[in-house]
Every structure is written in C-alpha cells, then in structure tokens.
Scaffold this active site. Structure first.
Site, PDB file in Angstrom:
ATOM      1  N   ARG A  89       0.837  -1.194   0.000  1.00  0.00           N
ATOM      2  CA  ARG A  89       0.000   0.000   0.000  1.00  0.00           C
ATOM      3  C   ARG A  89       0.870   1.241   0.000  1.00  0.00           C
ATOM      4  O   ARG A  89       1.757   1.397   0.817  1.00  0.00           O
ATOM      5  CB  ARG A  89      -0.895  -0.001   1.263  1.00  0.00           C
ATOM      6  CG  ARG A  89      -1.629   1.294   1.529  1.00  0.00           C
ATOM      7  CD  ARG A  89      -2.821   1.460   0.610  1.00  0.00           C
ATOM      8  NE  ARG A  89      -3.429   2.766   0.790  1.00  0.00           N
ATOM      9  CZ  ARG A  89      -4.410   3.030   1.623  1.00  0.00           C
ATOM     10  NH1 ARG A  89      -4.915   2.074   2.373  1.00  0.00           N
ATOM     11  NH2 ARG A  89      -4.924   4.242   1.719  1.00  0.00           N
ATOM     12  N   ARG A  98      -6.195   1.080  -4.726  1.00  0.00           N
ATOM     13  CA  ARG A  98      -5.289   0.633  -3.678  1.00  0.00           C
ATOM     14  C   ARG A  98      -5.242  -0.887  -3.592  1.00  0.00           C
ATOM     15  O   ARG A  98      -6.232  -1.563  -3.859  1.00  0.00           O
ATOM     16  CB  ARG A  98      -5.636   1.250  -2.318  1.00  0.00           C
ATOM     17  CG  ARG A  98      -6.952   0.892  -1.691  1.00  0.00           C
ATOM     18  CD  ARG A  98      -8.117   1.821  -2.000  1.00  0.00           C
ATOM     19  NE  ARG A  98      -7.871   3.233  -2.092  1.00  0.00           N
ATOM     20  CZ  ARG A  98      -7.874   4.065  -1.069  1.00  0.00           C
ATOM     21  NH1 ARG A  98      -8.097   3.628   0.143  1.00  0.00           N
ATOM     22  NH2 ARG A  98      -7.687   5.337  -1.256  1.00  0.00           N
ATOM     23  N   ASP A 101      -6.812  -1.760   1.799  1.00  0.00           N
ATOM     24  CA  ASP A 101      -7.285  -0.729   2.702  1.00  0.00           C
ATOM     25  C   ASP A 101      -7.904  -1.455   3.896  1.00  0.00           C
ATOM     26  O   ASP A 101      -8.790  -2.292   3.715  1.00  0.00           O
ATOM     27  CB  ASP A 101      -8.365   0.075   1.967  1.00  0.00           C
ATOM     28  CG  ASP A 101      -8.595   1.439   2.554  1.00  0.00           C
ATOM     29  OD1 ASP A 101      -7.828   1.841   3.451  1.00  0.00           O
ATOM     30  OD2 ASP A 101      -9.538   2.110   2.105  1.00  0.00           O
ATOM     31  N   ASP A 103      -9.703  -0.535   7.487  1.00  0.00           N
ATOM     32  CA  ASP A 103     -10.241   0.558   8.299  1.00  0.00           C
ATOM     33  C   ASP A 103     -10.892   0.004   9.557  1.00  0.00           C
ATOM     34  O   ASP A 103     -11.704  -0.922   9.475  1.00  0.00           O
ATOM     35  CB  ASP A 103     -11.330   1.311   7.524  1.00  0.00           C
ATOM     36  CG  ASP A 103     -10.771   2.111   6.361  1.00  0.00           C
ATOM     37  OD1 ASP A 103      -9.640   2.601   6.469  1.00  0.00           O
ATOM     38  OD2 ASP A 103     -11.502   2.247   5.356  1.00  0.00           O
TER      39      ASP A 103
HETATM   40  N1  ROI Z   1     -15.188   2.176  -3.334  1.00  0.00           N
HETATM   41  C1  ROI Z   1     -15.502   0.902  -3.088  1.00  0.00           C
HETATM   42  N2  ROI Z   1     -16.481   0.331  -3.789  1.00  0.00           N
HETATM   43  N3  ROI Z   1     -14.855   0.164  -2.143  1.00  0.00           N
HETATM   44  C2  ROI Z   1     -13.856   0.695  -1.401  1.00  0.00           C
HETATM   45  O1  ROI Z   1     -13.271  -0.005  -0.535  1.00  0.00           O
HETATM   46  C3  ROI Z   1     -13.498   2.042  -1.628  1.00  0.00           C
HETATM   47  N4  ROI Z   1     -12.521   2.651  -0.896  1.00  0.00           N
HETATM   48  C4  ROI Z   1     -12.212   3.925  -1.084  1.00  0.00           C
HETATM   49  C5  ROI Z   1     -12.923   4.787  -2.086  1.00  0.00           C
HETATM   50  C6  ROI Z   1     -11.884   5.364  -3.042  1.00  0.00           C
HETATM   51  C7  ROI Z   1     -13.635   5.892  -1.346  1.00  0.00           C
HETATM   52  N5  ROI Z   1     -13.885   4.065  -2.867  1.00  0.00           N
HETATM   53  C8  ROI Z   1     -14.197   2.764  -2.618  1.00  0.00           C
HETATM   54  O2  ROI Z   1     -11.275   4.471  -0.326  1.00  0.00           O
END
Ligand code: ROI
Length: 166
Positions: A89, A98, A101, A103
């Site tokens: 990442r 990415r 991610d 969170d």
């Molecule tokens: N859109 C989707 N569908 N899934 C994600 O995990 C995701 N993560 C993000 C942004 C770019 C907002 N869009 C996303 O960070």
C-alpha cells in the site's frame, strides 16, 4: 476502572482493487488472525463493488471482519497499517486505487476522535460496501453512532454490490 485486558469486539473494513483483490483480502485476513491479542475472527462474504468516488479505477472487492482484541484501538491501527504496508500500500492518491485498505469501523462502543483515527468510521453509515457485509456478521440492532445498522441499511441502496463468496 476499565480493565485494558478485557477484549473488545471490533469491526474492520477490508478493501482492494489492485493486484488480485480476492487474494489480498484473504492474505490480510490471515495476517490479522495471526496477530497476538486477536481472537474469534469472523469474516463476512466477499463482495464485488463499484468504486465510490473516482470511476476511472477497477471495481473493488470488499468485506468486513469481526474480531475480539485486547489491543487498544491505536495499537490495532498500527498493526493494520503494517499489514497494509506489507501488501504494497502506497499512501499517495486520495480516493485512488489501492492494493489494500484496512479501516477500523467500530471498536466496542468507543467514540474516538484522534487526529489519525475516527471511530465509528466517518463514512461507513453511507457506504453499501461496508453496511451489507457488516450485516452478514453483525446483529441488525448494532449501534453505529445514533443509528442502528438496520436503519442505515434501509437508507442505503445495494447498487453495484455482488456477493462473490459465501
Ligand atoms: N469504493 C468501493 N467500492 N470500495 C472501497 O473499498 C473504496 N474505498 C475507497 C474509495 C476510493 C472511497 N472508494 C471505494 O477508499
């Protein structure tokens, strides 16, 4: 006094849209399960989802993981960031594609407003790619800020979301 060793139930959002997203989510899941002080992991089904934000990027794969942990939220964040980094990442493009991610969505009932961590996650209430997998592994009366999961789901279309695993 709150005993810092009492495990907290935490929910983590996982997302990827580069370099074999399904494999990235599975390997992130394994890495989180392998952490000291993480027990009872339950992974939601994986979903394919249309990108929220800029559309000129591949579709995402998303899932939600529930764990019990005796880590603090900040300790968990540090561990998750190390796992993101180990998956290549690079933190440069806002709302861009990415490889991984991770969170922290919810951390027990804690409300956290640190400069580097806001819990409940700010955007989760509006994001189908978080709420639908969450609903697969959480009770519908789960509280997210002032609302229940059921209330948030009722207001959130499942557009562009498809379960890809059970
Ligand atoms: N859109 C989707 N569908 N899934 C994600 O995990 C995701 N993560 C993000 C942004 C770019 C907002 N869009 C996303 O960070």
């Amino acid at each position: 006094m709150i005993d810092s060793q009492t495990p907290v139930e935490a929910y983590i959002g996982l997302g990827s849209n580069l370099d074999n997203p399904v494999a990235n989510l599975h390997s992130a899941y394994q890495a989180i399960c392998a952490l000291n002080s993480v027990t009872s992991p339950v992974l939601s089904p994986l979903y394919s989802s249309k990108p929220v934000g800029p559309q000129d990027q591949p579709d995402y794969v998303n899932a939600v993981l529930r764990i019990n942990t005796s880590l603090s939220a900040q300790q968990l964040l540090t561990e998750l960031q190390q796992i993101e980094n180990a998956h290549g990442r690079v933190r440069n493009i806002r709302w861009g594609a990415r490889t991984l991610d991770l969170d922290i969505l919810l951390f027990g009932n804690e409300v956290i407003n640190d400069t580097n961590l806001i819990v409940p996650h700010v955007e989760m209430a509006n994001r189908g790619f978080v709420l639908y997998p969450l609903a697969d592994i959480a009770p519908s009366d789960l509280q997210i800020g002032q609302s229940s999961l059921a209330q948030l789901l009722a207001a959130c279309p499942a557009d562009g979301l498809h379960k890809i695993t059970e």
